[in-house]
Design a protein around this motif. Structure first.
Motif: not given
Length: 425
Positions: A66-80
């Motif tokens: 979950g950490v490996v998948v979520g770290a980049p995806l959530l950070t990018v998705a919530a960029a604004r």
């Protein structure tokens, strides 16, 4: 033209900075406690569901995934999204996932709950590190990141042993409920003390463009490989201490606490060293961690020297981890949250790979000290990647730094900040 340097915050501003960093470190403590709590409660969970320890271990693997998948995806998705609001969303999801874990009626749903809990882990640390660096100001980035990471390391000294004790006495579900309470406290602290800002000067496309950055991925790969050295030993520290060093099983929690103290010392030391020279601290962290692993391999059959070597490993590994996170932030100046989040993805890749390779050499019959030599090899490979490919200079444009400082002063003071960029003209 001479530039006007923004002065460091003082008086009430210092107190606001300290309160914000404390709220972030409380989040680190919460996450650190739940990340390792499952390891201390394996027997209780297995007895409750009627499954073996290896099956319960799937919950640990699910969290790391979950950490490996979520770290980049959530950070990018919530960029604004504003950073304070994003921190609240992430910790809210983290708290809810732990409550789901506590109520899981089957091992399958527990594994699912741990995966969900892992998703916001890296993004929270990534965004929190960027927020801490922003409010602390220039020249204090490493210190700010280390304050947040101190919560994670203190969890290994206090939170994990306490959750294990509570789980043993009252049931493992109560331990996860208490972690949910810590999550709620973190939410209150972030809401009260972390400065509220508008949408950040970023976008999904900008965050994705930052991924087209070869030095960033070289740093990620070096961390993913090099951190495996630590976890090759840490994953098997309990059976190593009991079967190789002859320590009584009841004393293992104290050994883990000593290791946690070493991690805390390393985090504080790493923050100061990274503020002086990030890349040099990364290289030194790799070298020192490799040396500590070699020492453990040589003296691990004796209790006292083995414990001393584990303390040393806790120090060096956290100097490496803190400086590597700061380095990845430097390599993604327009997406620092993503750079910091990727460090936690790398850490958990190292968690999985280190445990895997350490288990291979044990299964091959080479003994419980063999993972330490495996760790030396993994750490040396990480160092080689940095020396050969990862020494590109990381630069920040002056206007980016000035804008970050001005935004931080505005948020902390509640009024208009000095336009540092205009003042420098």
């Amino acid at each position: 033209m001479p530039t006007i340097q923004p002065t460091a915050p003082s008086g009430p501003r210092v107190r606001r900075v300290g309160a914000a960093l404390f709220a972030l470190s409380l989040g680190g403590f919460t996450i650190g406690t739940t990340e390792f709590a499952t390891m201390g409660l394996l027997p209780q969970i297995g007895d409750d569901f009627g499954v073996s320890d290896p099956v319960v271990g799937h919950a640990i693997t699910a969290y790391a995934l979950g950490v490996v998948v979520g770290a980049p995806l959530l950070t990018v998705a919530a960029a604004r999204l504003s950073r304070q609001r994003l921190l609240l969303v992430l910790m809210g999801a983290y708290t809810l996932a732990n409550l789901v874990s506590a109520a899981a009626p089957s091992i399958g749903l527990l594994v699912a709950g741990r995966f969900l809990a892992g998703l916001p882990h890296g993004a929270f640390f990534g965004v929190g590190a960027a927020v801490g660096a922003s409010v602390a100001g220039p020249g204090r980035r490493g210190h700010a990141v280390s304050m947040m990471m101190t919560g994670l390391t203190v969890a290994n000294v206090v939170g994990v042993p306490l959750s294990t004790f509570v789980g043993q006495q009252l049931g493992w579900r109560v331990a996860f409920l208490l972690i949910g309470v810590l999550g709620a406290a973190t939410l209150a602290g972030v809401l009260a003390f972390v400065p509220h800002d508008g949408p950040v000067d970023s976008s999904v496309s900008q965050e994705l463009r930052s991924l087209r950055n070869a030095p960033l991925w070289i740093g990620f790969l070096a961390g993913a490989v090099g951190f495996g050295g630590l976890f090759a030993v840490y994953s098997y520290v309990a059976p190593t201490m009991t079967k190789a060093a002859g320590l009584a099983p009841g004393h293992v929690p104290w050994v883990l606490a000593v290791f946690g103290v070493g991690m805390t010392v390393g985090t504080l030391l790493g923050g100061r060293l990274a503020d002086r020279d990030v890349l040099r601290t990364v290289v030194g962290g790799f070298v020192a961690t490799g040396a500590a692993l070699a020492v453990f391999a040589l003296v691990g059959h004796q209790v006292v020297p083995a414990i001393a070597a584990l303390f040393l490993l806790g120090v060096t590994s956290q100097v490496l981890g803190l400086s590597m996170q700061t380095r990845l932030m430097d390599l993604s100046p327009r997406a620092q949250s993503l750079g910091a989040a990727l460090c936690h993805s790398a850490l958990n890749v190292g968690n999985a790979s280190g445990a895997f390779f350490g288990g291979l050499v044990i299964a091959a019959g080479w003994g419980y000290l063999a993972p330490a030599w495996t760790g030396v090899v993994l750490t040396a490979l990480g160092l080689a990647l940095v020396l050969a490919l990862g020494r590109q200079p990381a630069t920040h444009r002056h206007d980016d730094v000035a804008a970050q400082v001005a935004d931080a002063l505005t948020a902390l003071d509640g009024g208009p900040a000095l336009d540092a960029q205009e003042s420098s003209r």
